[in-house]
Design an enzyme around this catalytic site. Structure first.
Site, PDB file in Angstrom:
ATOM      1  N   CYS A 175       0.639  -1.285  -0.251  1.00  0.00           N
ATOM      2  CA  CYS A 175       0.060   0.105  -0.272  1.00  0.00           C
ATOM      3  C   CYS A 175       1.156   1.461  -0.395  1.00  0.00           C
ATOM      4  O   CYS A 175       1.399   1.191  -1.050  1.00  0.00           O
ATOM      5  CB  CYS A 175      -1.069   0.033   1.212  1.00  0.00           C
ATOM      6  SG  CYS A 175      -2.428   1.274   1.173  1.00  0.00           S
ATOM      7  N   LYS A 196     -12.547   8.415  -2.750  1.00  0.00           N
ATOM      8  CA  LYS A 196     -11.299   6.630  -1.868  1.00  0.00           C
ATOM      9  C   LYS A 196     -11.666   5.379  -2.795  1.00  0.00           C
ATOM     10  O   LYS A 196     -12.766   5.088  -2.817  1.00  0.00           O
ATOM     11  CB  LYS A 196     -11.993   6.403  -0.280  1.00  0.00           C
ATOM     12  CG  LYS A 196     -10.612   5.508  -0.363  1.00  0.00           C
ATOM     13  CD  LYS A 196     -11.236   5.405   1.348  1.00  0.00           C
ATOM     14  CE  LYS A 196      -9.803   4.232   2.647  1.00  0.00           C
ATOM     15  NZ  LYS A 196     -10.693   3.951   4.261  1.00  0.00           N
ATOM     16  N   SER A 225      -7.853  -0.344  -0.127  1.00  0.00           N
ATOM     17  CA  SER A 225      -8.265   0.842   0.799  1.00  0.00           C
ATOM     18  C   SER A 225      -7.244   1.519   0.759  1.00  0.00           C
ATOM     19  O   SER A 225      -5.895   2.216   1.638  1.00  0.00           O
ATOM     20  CB  SER A 225      -8.373   0.606   2.374  1.00  0.00           C
ATOM     21  OG  SER A 225      -8.961   0.782   3.255  1.00  0.00           O
ATOM     22  N   HIS A 268      -4.084  -5.007  -0.207  1.00  0.00           N
ATOM     23  CA  HIS A 268      -4.598  -5.434   1.291  1.00  0.00           C
ATOM     24  C   HIS A 268      -4.645  -7.139   0.708  1.00  0.00           C
ATOM     25  O   HIS A 268      -6.100  -7.174   1.619  1.00  0.00           O
ATOM     26  CB  HIS A 268      -5.353  -4.684   2.391  1.00  0.00           C
ATOM     27  CG  HIS A 268      -4.699  -3.943   1.887  1.00  0.00           C
ATOM     28  ND1 HIS A 268      -3.287  -3.715   2.885  1.00  0.00           N
ATOM     29  CD2 HIS A 268      -5.276  -2.351   1.808  1.00  0.00           C
ATOM     30  CE1 HIS A 268      -3.274  -2.285   3.578  1.00  0.00           C
ATOM     31  NE2 HIS A 268      -3.756  -1.704   2.678  1.00  0.00           N
ATOM     32  N   GLU A 270      -3.284  -9.562   2.867  1.00  0.00           N
ATOM     33  CA  GLU A 270      -2.778 -10.119   3.992  1.00  0.00           C
ATOM     34  C   GLU A 270      -4.092  -9.777   4.728  1.00  0.00           C
ATOM     35  O   GLU A 270      -4.991 -10.125   6.334  1.00  0.00           O
ATOM     36  CB  GLU A 270      -2.501  -8.866   4.605  1.00  0.00           C
ATOM     37  CG  GLU A 270      -2.295  -7.639   5.228  1.00  0.00           C
ATOM     38  CD  GLU A 270      -2.070  -6.620   4.285  1.00  0.00           C
ATOM     39  OE1 GLU A 270      -1.955  -5.915   4.272  1.00  0.00           O
ATOM     40  OE2 GLU A 270      -2.319  -6.749   3.199  1.00  0.00           O
ATOM     41  N   ARG A 282     -15.476   2.374   9.910  1.00  0.00           N
ATOM     42  CA  ARG A 282     -15.158   3.306  10.818  1.00  0.00           C
ATOM     43  C   ARG A 282     -15.539   4.307   9.887  1.00  0.00           C
ATOM     44  O   ARG A 282     -15.376   5.473  10.414  1.00  0.00           O
ATOM     45  CB  ARG A 282     -13.655   2.839  10.847  1.00  0.00           C
ATOM     46  CG  ARG A 282     -12.762   4.138  11.597  1.00  0.00           C
ATOM     47  CD  ARG A 282     -11.250   3.730  10.846  1.00  0.00           C
ATOM     48  NE  ARG A 282     -10.940   4.232   9.436  1.00  0.00           N
ATOM     49  CZ  ARG A 282      -9.711   3.823   8.457  1.00  0.00           C
ATOM     50  NH1 ARG A 282      -9.097   2.717   9.262  1.00  0.00           N
ATOM     51  NH2 ARG A 282      -9.822   3.349   7.596  1.00  0.00           N
TER      52      ARG A 282
END
Length: 332
Positions: A175, A196, A225, A268, A270, A282
């Site tokens: 990232c 985003k 993200s 991501h 992971e 969030r």
């Protein structure tokens, strides 16, 4: 041989098999059953055990005639324990022994992780710089909307980038770290996104036969993200870089350099099934401008209360759609 003799021999054989299974079970699942316990017979080893992560203790590891692979993780994420768990859960799937160490920056203090945890399990770069490692993972950080040079630990982290080239066999930049590494080594810029980049997107492999894609399908799904992106044209301009995987929706996913000694990964892979859901809620709770999304379950297989599935993000086309459809209850 009489029927009775055959019966007795068969019974003895089955009993021997049963004893063998019991002995093997007791041997493999004793004590710290569980990745090679990286000098943490208590502490993180216990935490990972509860997360169903395989950890073995030092006494058992030292009895095996094999050198463990030494992995160092520079964890820049705010919720460090969550990131640790996501990474170590995946690393624990290897049949090889791993000895994992966690590195921290001296020029930055984590605000979201207990000080006791940082002192117990993380070490400053200065204390590790004389070591050599088989692999290194450098995570993302919540600073991607800042110019690189304005990040307060930019000098230290670029020193670590340079150090990794001489002290680490192969490094994964994830990232923001991928963007920072590409910028530091090759001058590749990042670009702000209007909205985003968030969700799970379909990707394809550009270069077949690379070991890092062993076991992958031709198409695979990766969470993203981020608020910024790398343009494929900028990657292709650099002869030292190979664009080895990308997405029609989310763009550049993985670039490779130095014949596989460096990988720059914008997504991501992971993330656990819950991590993206947590980030989504969030951002939604903070009132940030984020598009409402939903998940569709593909190849779902339900066993009892556990749902194992591959998730494909589907963006809602109706602009008036406002209710989030993350199926948290289904994943518990």
């Amino acid at each position: 041989m009489s029927f009775f003799s055959v019966f007795i021999l068969s019974s003895l054989f089955l009993f021997s098999v049963f004893v063998f299974v019991v002995v093997v079970f007791c041997f493999f699942f004793q004590a710290e059953d569980g990745i090679r316990d990286f000098c943490l017979s208590r502490g993180l080893g216990d935490v990972y055990k509860r997360q169903n992560i395989f950890v073995i203790d030092n006494s058992r590891a030292s009895a095996q005639d094999i050198r463990p692979l030494k992995i160092v993780i520079l964890n820049l994420m705010p919720l460090k324990i969550t990131t640790e768990t996501d990474l170590v859960r995946l690393l624990s799937n290897t049949p090889l022994q791993l000895e994992i160490s966690f590195m921290k920056l001296k020029s930055h203090t984590s605000k979201n992780t207990p000080v006791e945890h940082m002192k117990a399990f993380y070490h400053d770069f200065d204390l590790m710089r004389d070591e050599k490692y088989d692999g290194m993972i450098i995570t993302g950080a919540p600073v991607e909307q800042m110019p690189y040079e304005d990040v307060n630990y930019w000098d230290e982290i670029t020193t670590i980038f340079d150090w990794a080239r001489t002290h680490v066999t192969s490094t994964l930049y994830i990232c923001w770290a991928a963007q920072a590494g590409l910028y530091h080594f090759y001058g590749v810029p990042k670009y702000p996104l209007k909205q985003k980049m968030f969700g799970i997107f379909r990707h394809h492999i550009n270069v077949q036969g690379l070991p890092i894609f062993r076991g992958f399908d031709d198409e695979f799904f990766v969470p993203h993200s981020r608020h910024t992106e790398i343009h494929r044209e900028d990657i292709l301009k650099v002869k030292e870089l190979a664009l080895i995987a990308e997405s029609d929706e989310s763009g550049v996913y993985m670039a490779m350099a130095r014949n596989g000694r460096e990988f720059f990964i914008t997504g991501h892979s992971e993330y656990s099934p819950y991590t993206l859901d947590t980030e989504y809620k969030r951002d939604l709770g903070k009132g940030l401008p984020i598009e409402t999304v939903s998940y569709t379950h593909l190849r779902a297989h339900e066993t009892g209360r556990n749902l194992v599935c591959r998730l494909l993000l589907e963006k809602k086309k109706k602009k008036n759609y406002t209710t989030p459809l993350f199926p948290s209850t289904e994943l518990h």
